[in-house]
Design an enzyme around this catalytic site. Structure first.
Site, short mmCIF file in Angstrom:
data_model
loop_
_atom_site.label_atom_id
_atom_site.label_comp_id
_atom_site.label_asym_id
_atom_site.label_seq_id
_atom_site.Cartn_x
_atom_site.Cartn_y
_atom_site.Cartn_z
N CYS A 112 0.82 -1.23 0.00
CA CYS A 112 0.00 0.00 0.00
C CYS A 112 0.84 1.27 0.00
O CYS A 112 0.32 2.35 -0.27
CB CYS A 112 -0.93 0.02 1.19
N HIS A 236 -3.35 6.98 3.13
CA HIS A 236 -3.76 5.71 2.54
C HIS A 236 -5.14 5.34 3.11
O HIS A 236 -5.37 5.42 4.32
CB HIS A 236 -2.72 4.64 2.89
N ASN A 266 -10.21 -0.48 0.85
CA ASN A 266 -8.75 -0.37 0.76
C ASN A 266 -8.30 -0.92 -0.60
O ASN A 266 -8.40 -2.12 -0.84
CB ASN A 266 -8.12 -1.17 1.91
N1 ACO Z 1 -17.39 -8.95 10.89
C1 ACO Z 1 -17.76 -9.19 12.15
N2 ACO Z 1 -16.89 -9.45 13.13
C2 ACO Z 1 -15.59 -9.46 12.80
C3 ACO Z 1 -15.13 -9.22 11.49
C4 ACO Z 1 -16.11 -8.97 10.51
N3 ACO Z 1 -15.79 -8.71 9.24
N4 ACO Z 1 -13.80 -9.28 11.46
C5 ACO Z 1 -13.40 -9.56 12.72
N5 ACO Z 1 -14.48 -9.67 13.52
C6 ACO Z 1 -14.53 -9.95 14.96
C7 ACO Z 1 -13.28 -10.64 15.42
O1 ACO Z 1 -13.39 -12.04 15.23
C8 ACO Z 1 -13.25 -10.27 16.90
O2 ACO Z 1 -14.12 -11.13 17.60
P1 ACO Z 1 -13.70 -11.69 19.05
O3 ACO Z 1 -13.55 -10.49 19.92
O4 ACO Z 1 -14.86 -12.58 19.38
O5 ACO Z 1 -12.41 -12.40 18.80
C9 ACO Z 1 -13.86 -8.88 16.91
O6 ACO Z 1 -14.56 -8.73 15.68
C10 ACO Z 1 -12.83 -7.77 17.04
O7 ACO Z 1 -11.76 -8.07 16.17
P2 ACO Z 1 -10.49 -7.14 16.04
O8 ACO Z 1 -9.52 -7.75 15.09
O9 ACO Z 1 -10.02 -6.75 17.39
O10 ACO Z 1 -11.17 -5.86 15.39
P3 ACO Z 1 -10.50 -4.48 15.12
O11 ACO Z 1 -11.25 -3.42 15.80
O12 ACO Z 1 -9.01 -4.53 15.30
O13 ACO Z 1 -10.76 -4.30 13.55
C11 ACO Z 1 -9.60 -4.53 11.47
C12 ACO Z 1 -10.24 -5.25 12.65
C13 ACO Z 1 -10.66 -3.70 10.78
C14 ACO Z 1 -9.05 -5.56 10.50
C15 ACO Z 1 -8.49 -3.60 12.00
O14 ACO Z 1 -7.64 -4.32 12.86
C16 ACO Z 1 -7.68 -3.00 10.90
O15 ACO Z 1 -8.12 -2.14 10.17
N6 ACO Z 1 -6.39 -3.39 10.77
C17 ACO Z 1 -5.52 -2.85 9.75
C18 ACO Z 1 -5.88 -3.48 8.42
C19 ACO Z 1 -5.09 -2.84 7.29
O16 ACO Z 1 -5.16 -1.65 7.08
N7 ACO Z 1 -4.38 -3.65 6.54
C20 ACO Z 1 -3.62 -3.15 5.43
C21 ACO Z 1 -3.56 -4.24 4.47
S1 ACO Z 1 -3.31 -3.65 2.90
C22 ACO Z 1 -2.22 -4.59 2.00
O17 ACO Z 1 -1.07 -4.58 2.25
C23 ACO Z 1 -2.81 -5.31 0.84
#
Ligand code: ACO
Length: 312
Positions: A112, A236, A266
């Protein structure tokens, strides 16, 4: 003489895939996705539209807007982690399709942060007087490496392309500082194996919040300016909570931050140039604005640049 951006373009596929559509294929909800990411919908490319097709469309728009022709382009850099084939590069594919001359063309793999890596690379060639008009494209077809059964990642990504032409600009304008970095110890948090993307969301989130804010501020302070001097921020478009953290670090109003994450999700290397092109077309960026572009991605990588907008 600085290198600056003289034209921008973007392309997104027509097919809109909403959070409600995702509810039908994984255990998630529209409410969860909006609250945790800010994403409402994303675009998904059909089978017959590949990465190079999207790159080509965005490139054409950027070249037109720059007021030049494909013949005037003397280097092509494409940031992507989802090229059509292992090789040749998307850059070579669009060099041929655009009808550009037999100029250097290569892809950059920095996830990214790839578009920032591309623009900073282009800046070196332009300011060294080696090349004059460099096409930089950020493009991804992430839908083809998304595991549509993994709710942790399937809700985040979208397809699209953005492009810019980097050329000499006059006076104080152009790219005035930058920062690039990488930390390979973060590879386990975000990578592609075989055909699928894996991510430890929580670890990436922590890294992104810290790095986006720090890099955005660094590129301003290293040229003796302060956050009060910043007119516009293009982060980003990964997650609205990560974008907000960067905005708060620079202490700038909501309307001065580019926001397309709700529409496109994203799009990795494409997210910053799509946002830039949309903002230019919407008249949100004014001549002489001090802009900060900042991104992070798998690698882990990061990059930021400060840019004084305008070409003459
Ligand atoms: N729908 C419903 N529940 C979900 C989902 C979903 N899509 N995804 C995760 N959950 C659940 C999890 O299982 C967890 O449940 P639990 O508490 O029972 O274990 C709960 O929601 C909270 O999960 P977290 O991972 O703590 O949620 P968080 O608030 O951290 O949000 C997210 C997750 C959105 C992925 C966040 O961590 C994030 O944005 N991370 C950065 C991602 C990013 O920008 N990546 C770049 C990649 S780009 C590339 O290089 C191609």
């Amino acid at each position: 003489m600085n290198a600056g951006i003289i034209g921008t373009g973007h392309y997104v596929p027509d097919q809109v895939f909403t959070n409600k559509d995702l509810e039908k294929i994984v255990d998630t909800s529209d409410e969860w996705i909006r609250e945790r990411t800010g994403i409402e919908e994303r675009r998904i490319a059909p089978d017959h539209i590949n990465t190079s097709d999207m790159a080509y469309e965005a490139a054409k728009m950027a070249i037109d807007e720059a007021g030049i022709t494909a013949e005037d382009i003397d280097m092509i850099l494409v940031a992507t982690v989802t090229s059509d084939m292992g090789f040749p590069s998307v850059a070579c594919q669009i060099q041929h399709k655009l009808g550009a001359k037999q100029i250097p063309a290569m892809d950059i793999s920095a996830a990214c942060a790839g578009f920032i890596y591309g623009v900073v690379t282009a800046k070196q060639f332009v300011e060294a007087n080696v090349h004059k008009n460099i096409l930089v494209v950020g493009v991804e077809k992430l839908s083809k490496i998304t595991n549509w059964e993994d709710r942790n990642t399937a809700v985040l990504f979208g397809d699209g392309a953005g492009a810019a032409v980097i050329s000499p600009v006059s006076g104080e304008k152009g790219i005035i500082s930058h920062e690039l970095g990488a930390d390979g110890s973060g590879i386990p948090h975000l990578y592609q194996d075989e055909d699928v993307l894996y991510m430890n969301g929580r670890e990436v989130f922590k890294f992104a919040v810290r790095q986006m804010g720090d890099s955005a501020l660094n590129v301003v302070e290293k040229i003796g300016l302060t956050k009060d001097d910043v007119d516009y921020l293009i982060p980003h478009q990964a997650n609205i909570r990560i974008m907000e953290a960067a905005r708060q670090k620079l202490d700038i109003p909501v309307e001065k931050m580019s926001k397309y994450v709700h529409k496109y999700g994203n799009t990795s290397a494409a997210s910053i140039p799509i946002a830039l092109s949309e903002d230019v077309k919407a008249g949100k960026i004014k001549e002489n604005d001090l802009m900060v572009l900042v991104g992070f991605g798998g690698g882990l990588t990061w990059g930021a640049l400060a840019l004084r907008w305008g070409r003459s």
